[in-house]
Design a protein around this motif. Structure first.
Motif, PDB file in Angstrom:
ATOM      1  N   GLU A 116       0.831  -1.214   0.000  1.00  0.00           N
ATOM      2  CA  GLU A 116       0.000   0.000   0.000  1.00  0.00           C
ATOM      3  C   GLU A 116       0.863   1.262   0.000  1.00  0.00           C
ATOM      4  N   HIS A 117       1.998   1.206   0.689  1.00  0.00           N
ATOM      5  CA  HIS A 117       2.920   2.358   0.703  1.00  0.00           C
ATOM      6  C   HIS A 117       3.402   2.665  -0.713  1.00  0.00           C
ATOM      7  N   TRP A 118       3.827   1.618  -1.422  1.00  0.00           N
ATOM      8  CA  TRP A 118       4.360   1.821  -2.772  1.00  0.00           C
ATOM      9  C   TRP A 118       3.268   2.270  -3.747  1.00  0.00           C
ATOM     10  N   MET A 119       2.035   1.791  -3.556  1.00  0.00           N
ATOM     11  CA  MET A 119       0.937   2.260  -4.395  1.00  0.00           C
ATOM     12  C   MET A 119       0.696   3.751  -4.137  1.00  0.00           C
ATOM     13  N   GLY A 120       0.846   4.174  -2.891  1.00  0.00           N
ATOM     14  CA  GLY A 120       0.715   5.592  -2.554  1.00  0.00           C
ATOM     15  C   GLY A 120       1.802   6.432  -3.190  1.00  0.00           C
ATOM     16  N   VAL A 121       3.023   5.914  -3.208  1.00  0.00           N
ATOM     17  CA  VAL A 121       4.138   6.619  -3.855  1.00  0.00           C
ATOM     18  C   VAL A 121       3.841   6.807  -5.337  1.00  0.00           C
ATOM     19  N   LEU A 122       3.348   5.761  -5.970  1.00  0.00           N
ATOM     20  CA  LEU A 122       3.037   5.840  -7.402  1.00  0.00           C
ATOM     21  C   LEU A 122       1.877   6.799  -7.666  1.00  0.00           C
ATOM     22  N   LYS A 123       0.864   6.757  -6.819  1.00  0.00           N
ATOM     23  CA  LYS A 123      -0.278   7.657  -6.987  1.00  0.00           C
ATOM     24  C   LYS A 123       0.151   9.114  -6.828  1.00  0.00           C
ATOM     25  N   ALA A 124       1.004   9.377  -5.835  1.00  0.00           N
ATOM     26  CA  ALA A 124       1.472  10.739  -5.573  1.00  0.00           C
ATOM     27  C   ALA A 124       2.341  11.279  -6.713  1.00  0.00           C
ATOM     28  N   ALA A 125       2.932  10.386  -7.497  1.00  0.00           N
ATOM     29  CA  ALA A 125       3.793  10.811  -8.603  1.00  0.00           C
ATOM     30  C   ALA A 125       3.006  11.497  -9.708  1.00  0.00           C
TER      31      ALA A 125
ATOM     32  N   MET B 136       7.217   3.292 -17.830  1.00  0.00           N
ATOM     33  CA  MET B 136       8.667   3.296 -17.598  1.00  0.00           C
ATOM     34  C   MET B 136       9.124   4.522 -16.808  1.00  0.00           C
ATOM     35  N   GLU B 137       8.377   5.608 -16.867  1.00  0.00           N
ATOM     36  CA  GLU B 137       8.702   6.773 -16.036  1.00  0.00           C
ATOM     37  C   GLU B 137       8.497   6.439 -14.562  1.00  0.00           C
ATOM     38  N   LEU B 138       7.424   5.710 -14.261  1.00  0.00           N
ATOM     39  CA  LEU B 138       7.164   5.299 -12.882  1.00  0.00           C
ATOM     40  C   LEU B 138       8.202   4.287 -12.414  1.00  0.00           C
ATOM     41  N   VAL B 139       8.591   3.371 -13.279  1.00  0.00           N
ATOM     42  CA  VAL B 139       9.638   2.404 -12.944  1.00  0.00           C
ATOM     43  C   VAL B 139      10.931   3.152 -12.617  1.00  0.00           C
ATOM     44  N   ALA B 140      11.276   4.115 -13.446  1.00  0.00           N
ATOM     45  CA  ALA B 140      12.497   4.902 -13.224  1.00  0.00           C
ATOM     46  C   ALA B 140      12.431   5.657 -11.906  1.00  0.00           C
TER      47      ALA B 140
ATOM     48  N   THR C 292      15.220   5.163  -9.133  1.00  0.00           N
ATOM     49  CA  THR C 292      16.081   6.304  -8.809  1.00  0.00           C
ATOM     50  C   THR C 292      15.854   6.819  -7.396  1.00  0.00           C
ATOM     51  N   ASP C 293      14.606   7.074  -7.041  1.00  0.00           N
ATOM     52  CA  ASP C 293      14.301   7.704  -5.751  1.00  0.00           C
ATOM     53  C   ASP C 293      14.261   6.727  -4.582  1.00  0.00           C
ATOM     54  N   HIS C 294      14.068   5.435  -4.864  1.00  0.00           N
ATOM     55  CA  HIS C 294      13.898   4.469  -3.772  1.00  0.00           C
ATOM     56  C   HIS C 294      14.857   3.278  -3.876  1.00  0.00           C
ATOM     57  N   ALA C 295      15.818   3.357  -4.781  1.00  0.00           N
ATOM     58  CA  ALA C 295      16.841   2.316  -4.960  1.00  0.00           C
ATOM     59  C   ALA C 295      16.233   0.922  -5.129  1.00  0.00           C
ATOM     60  N   MET C 296      15.128   0.870  -5.852  1.00  0.00           N
ATOM     61  CA  MET C 296      14.430  -0.392  -6.066  1.00  0.00           C
ATOM     62  C   MET C 296      14.974  -1.068  -7.328  1.00  0.00           C
ATOM     63  N   GLY C 297      15.030  -2.380  -7.295  1.00  0.00           N
ATOM     64  CA  GLY C 297      15.455  -3.124  -8.470  1.00  0.00           C
ATOM     65  C   GLY C 297      14.423  -3.029  -9.589  1.00  0.00           C
ATOM     66  N   HIS C 298      14.867  -3.272 -10.800  1.00  0.00           N
ATOM     67  CA  HIS C 298      13.982  -3.120 -11.958  1.00  0.00           C
ATOM     68  C   HIS C 298      12.783  -4.067 -11.902  1.00  0.00           C
ATOM     69  N   GLY C 299      13.008  -5.323 -11.578  1.00  0.00           N
ATOM     70  CA  GLY C 299      11.906  -6.296 -11.550  1.00  0.00           C
ATOM     71  C   GLY C 299      10.845  -5.937 -10.531  1.00  0.00           C
TER      72      GLY C 299
ATOM     73  N   ALA D 187      10.280  -2.888  -9.225  1.00  0.00           N
ATOM     74  CA  ALA D 187       9.630  -1.647  -9.649  1.00  0.00           C
ATOM     75  C   ALA D 187       8.629  -1.913 -10.765  1.00  0.00           C
ATOM     76  N   ASN D 188       9.017  -2.727 -11.724  1.00  0.00           N
ATOM     77  CA  ASN D 188       8.151  -3.048 -12.853  1.00  0.00           C
ATOM     78  C   ASN D 188       6.880  -3.757 -12.387  1.00  0.00           C
ATOM     79  N   ALA D 189       7.020  -4.676 -11.441  1.00  0.00           N
ATOM     80  CA  ALA D 189       5.857  -5.408 -10.926  1.00  0.00           C
ATOM     81  C   ALA D 189       4.882  -4.461 -10.238  1.00  0.00           C
ATOM     82  N   LEU D 190       5.396  -3.564  -9.404  1.00  0.00           N
ATOM     83  CA  LEU D 190       4.534  -2.600  -8.711  1.00  0.00           C
ATOM     84  C   LEU D 190       3.796  -1.708  -9.700  1.00  0.00           C
TER      85      LEU D 190
END
Length: 70
Positions: free
Chosen positions: A26-35, A41-45, A49-56, A58-61
């Motif tokens: 739910e936290h990560w969904m909130g981060v994406l919504k706030a963006a 791919m902009e959301l994945v980036a 970039t901002d949360h040091a998350m791996g590509h896989g 980030a892509n799944a979220l």
């Protein structure tokens, strides 16, 4: 295993995302919504970039987040 235990697709990454990054999905969904409105791919980036998350992860979220927006 029951059918409920066999999660498939992007959501299958969720338990490891929560464990690795210490935040519920739910936290990560909130981060994406706030963006705001951004392309996949902009959301994945942003997560990479901002949360040091791996590509896989980030892509799944992002895939699940955008699917829920439709």
């Amino acid at each position: 295993m029951t059918t409920e235990e066999k999660v498939k697709g992007p959501a299958s990454y969720f338990p490891s995302i929560e464990k690795k990054y210490g935040q519920p999905i739910e936290h990560w969904m909130g981060v994406l919504k706030a963006a705001g409105p951004m392309k996949h791919m902009e959301l994945v980036a942003l997560l990479k970039t901002d949360h040091a998350m791996g590509h896989g992860h980030a892509n799944a979220l992002v895939a699940v987040f955008l699917a829920k927006q439709k």
